[in-house]
Design an enzyme around this catalytic site. Structure first.
Site, mmCIF file in Angstrom:
data_model
loop_
_atom_site.group_PDB
_atom_site.id
_atom_site.type_symbol
_atom_site.label_atom_id
_atom_site.label_comp_id
_atom_site.label_asym_id
_atom_site.label_seq_id
_atom_site.Cartn_x
_atom_site.Cartn_y
_atom_site.Cartn_z
ATOM 1 N N LEU A 8 44.046 -46.691 -14.993
ATOM 2 C CA LEU A 8 42.893 -47.551 -15.198
ATOM 3 C C LEU A 8 41.641 -46.839 -14.691
ATOM 4 O O LEU A 8 41.708 -46.022 -13.773
ATOM 5 C CB LEU A 8 43.069 -48.872 -14.433
ATOM 6 C CG LEU A 8 44.254 -49.754 -14.821
ATOM 7 C CD1 LEU A 8 44.383 -50.929 -13.846
ATOM 8 C CD2 LEU A 8 44.124 -50.257 -16.244
ATOM 9 N N ASP A 9 40.488 -47.182 -15.278
ATOM 10 C CA ASP A 9 39.213 -46.673 -14.787
ATOM 11 C C ASP A 9 38.996 -47.115 -13.339
ATOM 12 O O ASP A 9 39.557 -48.119 -12.881
ATOM 13 C CB ASP A 9 38.051 -47.187 -15.634
ATOM 14 C CG ASP A 9 38.054 -46.621 -17.043
ATOM 15 O OD1 ASP A 9 38.736 -45.613 -17.284
ATOM 16 O OD2 ASP A 9 37.363 -47.203 -17.901
ATOM 17 N N ARG A 10 38.146 -46.395 -12.628
ATOM 18 C CA ARG A 10 37.878 -46.681 -11.213
ATOM 19 C C ARG A 10 37.549 -48.155 -10.971
ATOM 20 O O ARG A 10 38.061 -48.775 -10.033
ATOM 21 C CB ARG A 10 36.713 -45.808 -10.721
ATOM 22 C CG ARG A 10 36.275 -46.109 -9.286
ATOM 23 C CD ARG A 10 35.025 -45.334 -8.916
ATOM 24 N NE ARG A 10 35.303 -43.918 -8.855
ATOM 25 C CZ ARG A 10 35.751 -43.285 -7.752
ATOM 26 N NH1 ARG A 10 35.971 -43.983 -6.640
ATOM 27 N NH2 ARG A 10 35.960 -41.991 -7.768
ATOM 28 N N THR A 19 38.072 -50.765 -12.947
ATOM 29 C CA THR A 19 38.955 -51.729 -13.600
ATOM 30 C C THR A 19 40.091 -52.058 -12.645
ATOM 31 O O THR A 19 40.662 -51.171 -12.010
ATOM 32 C CB THR A 19 39.536 -51.154 -14.911
ATOM 33 O OG1 THR A 19 38.457 -50.841 -15.792
ATOM 34 C CG2 THR A 19 40.470 -52.147 -15.585
#
Length: 300
Positions: free
Chosen positions: A133-135, A137
């Protein structure tokens, strides 16, 4: 790591072919051959040209993945949702990266998982990330606890057999949102940025399916339920920005920071088959407080 198989075919078969049917790659066979593993038939060491017959017991022993990797441990909480000897599912908080980068080699969730493996004294300590996941998210992430499990789960991913669903709060031109839509728009890296992506006909295929849950035209905000069918970098963020409905808090793609200070995106549901038992694993994780409060207001 030890795996047992019982050969139950009437016709003979080369051990090499049988192992391939179990998902064992040439690379894994080479690792077993040269790094200390074993292939046994009825308790005796055999090579892959052995001819199996009905009733043979095959034992495949993979050498441990010890301290030979470069991932550094970082102490920090790991919110474990599920764990067995093959799979680890965790709930990632917003604000922490999934994996290290060149100039940020520590402090990520992967570093925390490495520290957890060390504390537990696990023989296999290489970090295998299956989904990331993105930072900023939050939500469910999957780690494989050894390379064989990673290979089998990666095969499921490539076959689009992982169910990954997200909740997102979006703003902007929410009147354009349909009750249900498949966004099918290729994505590539922006020419002037190392980080940002954009919709581009020459990019990689990207499909994001969404369902509209709530819409507030007065506030120009909406709650959407999302299923990913591909896994491009920033895919959800880019697709909704391209619709004119950037995620709340996602200032990289034009989202408003008025209501939340990070992109309002949470991976709340994962479903996949266990790599060895075939059991369907299904997980639901509620959104953290910052998103949960906005979602409750939207629904009410």
């Amino acid at each position: 790591m030890r795996f047992e198989y019982h050969y139950q075919k009437e016709a003979p078969q080369l051990l090499r072919s049988f192992l391939k049917e179990q998902g064992i790659s040439k690379g894994l066979l080479a690792k077993v051959k040269f790094q200390g593993g074993h292939i046994l038939v009825n308790g005796q060491e055999e090579n892959v040209l052995y001819s199996l017959k009905w009733g043979d017991q095959v034992t495949f022993i993979i050498p441990d993945e010890g301290e030979h990797e470069t991932m550094l441990p970082s102490e920090g909480p790991v919110d474990i949702v599920f764990e067995d000897e093959h799979v680890l599912v965790v709930n990632k908080p917003a604000g922490i990266a999934s994996i290290p980068a060149q100039y940020h080699p520590t402090g990520t969730l992967a570093n925390r998982v490495k520290a957890y493996y060390l504390r537990q004294g696990y023989a296999d300590q290489v970090i295998h990330i299956v989904t990331r996941l993105d930072r900023d998210t939050s939500g469910l992430m999957v780690f494989a606890k050894h390379g064989f499990a990673h290979a089998k789960m990666d095969k499921q991913l490539r076959a689009h057999q992982f169910l990954k669903k997200y909740q997102a709060l979006v703003g902007g031109a929410v009147s354009r949102l349909q009750d249900h839509e498949m966004i099918d728009r290729p994505i590539s890296r922006q020419r002037t940025s190392l980080m940002q992506r954009m919709v581009d006909p020459a990019g990689q295929p990207a499909q994001t399916e969404y369902w509209l849950e709530q819409r507030d035209l007065q506030q120009a905000e909406a709650l959407v339920d999302i299923r990913l069918h591909t896994g491009r970098t920033h895919q959800i963020r880019v697709h909704f920005a391209d619709l004119g409905c950037p995620l709340l808090g996602d200032d990289m793609y034009g989202g408003s920071l008025t209501r939340i200070s990070r992109q309002a995106l949470h991976c709340y549901e994962l479903q996949f088959a266990h790599p060895f038992t075939g059991e369907l694993l299904h997980f639901i994780q509620e959104a953290p407080a910052d998103m949960a409060e906005l979602i409750a207001k939207m629904r009410n």
